[in-house]
Design a protein around this motif. Structure first.
Motif, short mmCIF file in Angstrom:
data_model
loop_
_atom_site.label_atom_id
_atom_site.label_comp_id
_atom_site.label_asym_id
_atom_site.label_seq_id
_atom_site.Cartn_x
_atom_site.Cartn_y
_atom_site.Cartn_z
N ASP A 49 0.78 -1.23 0.00
CA ASP A 49 0.00 0.00 0.00
C ASP A 49 0.81 1.28 0.00
O ASP A 49 0.25 2.36 0.14
CB ASP A 49 -0.93 0.01 1.21
N ARG A 50 2.13 1.19 -0.10
CA ARG A 50 2.94 2.41 -0.15
C ARG A 50 4.06 2.23 -1.15
O ARG A 50 4.99 1.46 -0.93
CB ARG A 50 3.53 2.72 1.22
N THR A 52 6.50 4.50 -4.08
CA THR A 52 6.90 5.72 -4.76
C THR A 52 7.88 5.36 -5.86
O THR A 52 8.84 4.63 -5.63
CB THR A 52 7.56 6.73 -3.79
N THR A 71 3.41 8.54 -6.60
CA THR A 71 3.28 7.91 -5.29
C THR A 71 1.89 7.31 -5.15
O THR A 71 0.90 7.94 -5.51
CB THR A 71 3.49 8.95 -4.17
N TYR A 72 1.85 6.11 -4.62
CA TYR A 72 0.59 5.44 -4.31
C TYR A 72 0.57 5.17 -2.82
O TYR A 72 1.54 4.63 -2.27
CB TYR A 72 0.45 4.13 -5.07
N THR A 73 -0.52 5.54 -2.16
CA THR A 73 -0.71 5.21 -0.75
C THR A 73 -2.12 4.69 -0.59
O THR A 73 -3.08 5.37 -0.94
CB THR A 73 -0.51 6.46 0.14
N LEU A 75 -4.89 2.96 2.25
CA LEU A 75 -5.15 2.92 3.69
C LEU A 75 -6.48 2.25 3.96
O LEU A 75 -7.53 2.68 3.42
CB LEU A 75 -5.15 4.35 4.26
#
Length: 79
Positions: A49-50, A52, A71-73, A75
């Motif tokens: 889930d994180r 860059t 960037t992918y985040t 949650l």
């Protein structure tokens, strides 16, 4: 046409030894903009889930001319 190199950074560095011929700096920027989502797309499924990704574009003399990042985040909102 000038040759530009597109080094990819994602925690490690993948150096571009071949480069791509581009007529203008705008064309080199467009290559970088297409490269990031193409590389990240497959990795999102596998790597969590994180993430860059960054690309550093250099000219024929290996001078940096452009950089971009994606960037992918993710949650979880419930558990």
């Amino acid at each position: 046409m000038a040759r530009y190199f597109f080094d990819l950074h994602d925690g490690t560095t993948q150096f571009d030894a071949e480069g791509v011929e581009c007529a203008t700096l705008d064309d080199a920027r467009d290559v970088a903009k297409r490269l990031l989502p193409a590389v990240a797309g497959d990795e999102l499924i596998r790597d969590g889930d994180r993430l860059t990704y960054a690309v550093l574009v250099s000219d024929e003399d290996h001078r940096p001319v452009y950089t971009a990042s994606l960037t992918y985040t993710g949650l979880w909102l419930i558990r």
